[in-house]
Write a protein that holds these residues in place. Sequence first.
Motif, PDB file in Angstrom:
ATOM      1  N   UNK A  35       1.019 -11.644  -0.891  1.00 22.60           N
ATOM      2  CA  UNK A  35       1.080 -10.252  -0.439  1.00 22.60           C
ATOM      3  C   UNK A  35       1.680  -9.343  -1.511  1.00 22.60           C
ATOM      4  N   UNK A  36       2.758  -9.763  -2.147  1.00 21.31           N
ATOM      5  CA  UNK A  36       3.410  -8.935  -3.172  1.00 21.31           C
ATOM      6  C   UNK A  36       2.435  -8.610  -4.301  1.00 21.31           C
ATOM      7  N   UNK A  37       1.763  -9.620  -4.803  1.00 21.16           N
ATOM      8  CA  UNK A  37       0.797  -9.414  -5.892  1.00 21.16           C
ATOM      9  C   UNK A  37      -0.346  -8.517  -5.455  1.00 21.16           C
ATOM     10  N   UNK A  38      -0.814  -8.719  -4.235  1.00 18.97           N
ATOM     11  CA  UNK A  38      -1.916  -7.896  -3.736  1.00 18.97           C
ATOM     12  C   UNK A  38      -1.483  -6.448  -3.548  1.00 18.97           C
ATOM     13  N   UNK A  39      -0.275  -6.219  -3.063  1.00 20.66           N
ATOM     14  CA  UNK A  39       0.221  -4.853  -2.902  1.00 20.66           C
ATOM     15  C   UNK A  39       0.316  -4.165  -4.264  1.00 20.66           C
ATOM     16  N   UNK A  40       0.865  -4.853  -5.253  1.00 24.99           N
ATOM     17  CA  UNK A  40       0.985  -4.274  -6.584  1.00 24.99           C
ATOM     18  C   UNK A  40      -0.384  -3.914  -7.162  1.00 24.99           C
ATOM     19  N   UNK A  41      -1.372  -4.781  -6.965  1.00 23.22           N
ATOM     20  CA  UNK A  41      -2.708  -4.500  -7.490  1.00 23.22           C
ATOM     21  C   UNK A  41      -3.388  -3.385  -6.705  1.00 23.22           C
ATOM     22  N   UNK A  42      -3.182  -3.337  -5.406  1.00 19.25           N
ATOM     23  CA  UNK A  42      -3.763  -2.256  -4.594  1.00 19.25           C
ATOM     24  C   UNK A  42      -3.202  -0.901  -5.037  1.00 19.25           C
ATOM     25  N   UNK A  43      -1.908  -0.844  -5.296  1.00 15.71           N
ATOM     26  CA  UNK A  43      -1.283   0.393  -5.786  1.00 15.71           C
ATOM     27  C   UNK A  43      -1.888   0.771  -7.137  1.00 15.71           C
ATOM     28  N   UNK A  44      -1.997  -0.189  -8.039  1.00 16.69           N
ATOM     29  CA  UNK A  44      -2.566   0.081  -9.369  1.00 16.69           C
ATOM     30  C   UNK A  44      -4.010   0.558  -9.254  1.00 16.69           C
ATOM     31  N   UNK A  45      -4.786  -0.048  -8.378  1.00 16.79           N
ATOM     32  CA  UNK A  45      -6.185   0.360  -8.206  1.00 16.79           C
ATOM     33  C   UNK A  45      -6.284   1.762  -7.616  1.00 16.79           C
ATOM     34  N   UNK A  46      -5.420   2.085  -6.644  1.00 16.86           N
ATOM     35  CA  UNK A  46      -5.416   3.429  -6.069  1.00 16.86           C
ATOM     36  C   UNK A  46      -5.059   4.456  -7.141  1.00 16.86           C
ATOM     37  N   UNK A  47      -4.047   4.148  -7.921  1.00 17.58           N
ATOM     38  CA  UNK A  47      -3.633   5.058  -8.988  1.00 17.58           C
ATOM     39  C   UNK A  47      -4.773   5.256 -10.001  1.00 17.58           C
ATOM     40  N   UNK A  48      -5.494   4.202 -10.322  1.00 18.67           N
ATOM     41  CA  UNK A  48      -6.616   4.284 -11.260  1.00 18.67           C
ATOM     42  C   UNK A  48      -7.708   5.216 -10.732  1.00 18.67           C
ATOM     43  N   UNK A  89       4.501  -8.268   9.071  1.00 19.27           N
ATOM     44  CA  UNK A  89       5.670  -9.122   8.833  1.00 19.27           C
ATOM     45  C   UNK A  89       5.687  -9.623   7.389  1.00 19.27           C
ATOM     46  N   UNK A  90       4.538  -9.973   6.857  1.00 17.94           N
ATOM     47  CA  UNK A  90       4.448 -10.439   5.473  1.00 17.94           C
ATOM     48  C   UNK A  90       4.574  -9.278   4.481  1.00 17.94           C
ATOM     49  N   UNK A  91       4.089  -8.096   4.865  1.00 14.25           N
ATOM     50  CA  UNK A  91       4.148  -6.928   3.982  1.00 14.25           C
ATOM     51  C   UNK A  91       5.548  -6.330   3.905  1.00 14.25           C
ATOM     52  N   UNK A  92       6.262  -6.294   5.022  1.00 18.21           N
ATOM     53  CA  UNK A  92       7.516  -5.547   5.118  1.00 18.21           C
ATOM     54  C   UNK A  92       8.545  -5.895   4.040  1.00 18.21           C
ATOM     55  N   UNK A  93       8.772  -7.171   3.677  1.00 19.16           N
ATOM     56  CA  UNK A  93       9.763  -7.461   2.620  1.00 19.16           C
ATOM     57  C   UNK A  93       9.393  -6.847   1.265  1.00 19.16           C
ATOM     58  N   UNK A  94       8.114  -6.526   1.073  1.00 21.28           N
ATOM     59  CA  UNK A  94       7.643  -5.964  -0.196  1.00 21.28           C
ATOM     60  C   UNK A  94       7.449  -4.453  -0.115  1.00 21.28           C
ATOM     61  N   UNK A  95       7.783  -3.855   1.023  1.00 19.39           N
ATOM     62  CA  UNK A  95       7.607  -2.420   1.213  1.00 19.39           C
ATOM     63  C   UNK A  95       8.368  -1.588   0.178  1.00 19.39           C
ATOM     64  N   UNK A  96       9.545  -2.059  -0.308  1.00 14.35           N
ATOM     65  CA  UNK A  96      10.232  -1.292  -1.362  1.00 14.35           C
ATOM     66  C   UNK A  96       9.373  -1.059  -2.610  1.00 14.35           C
ATOM     67  N   UNK A  97       8.426  -1.930  -2.898  1.00 15.09           N
ATOM     68  CA  UNK A  97       7.523  -1.724  -4.036  1.00 15.09           C
ATOM     69  C   UNK A  97       6.742  -0.434  -3.830  1.00 15.09           C
ATOM     70  N   UNK A  98       6.219  -0.249  -2.627  1.00 10.76           N
ATOM     71  CA  UNK A  98       5.471   0.965  -2.301  1.00 10.76           C
ATOM     72  C   UNK A  98       6.400   2.179  -2.307  1.00 10.76           C
TER      73      UNK A  98
END
Length: 129
Positions: free
Chosen positions: A49-62, A85-94
């Motif tokens: 999930x963490x890796x996917x969130x980071x890539x989704x953010x990068x793709x949106x920014x692109x 539940x899996x996303x929430x611990x990584x929400x600070x990245x967003x």
Amino acid sequence: MEKRTVNPWKWQEERSYSQAVEVKNVSGTLYCSGQAAIDPDGTSSDRDMKSQLEQAIANLEEVINRADYQCSGIVRLNIYTTSTQELWPHFPILQEWITKHQIEQAVTMLEVTGLFETLKVELEATVVK
């Protein structure tokens, strides 16, 4: 462009969003399709999930940058995930990305039963300038 946020309460500030965003004198509006962890060759990620969130953010920014808009112009962000539940611990990245770009946006987050192929999170935005 003029942007005004409407926040009758303070608690949403800790969650990095606004209850409503009003925009006036807009010179353009960009409606972005959901961006997920898909590589430039079209391969969907099967990473965590963490890796996917980071890539989704990068793709949106692109997409936003290629359209000659700025992330600070995001006024609406929809988050779709197969597991809050899996996303929430990584929400600070967003949240850090939102702070970095001084984004003030309305947000909706939905847990869905599935996304395309092996994807776990998708970000859909409306951007103005």
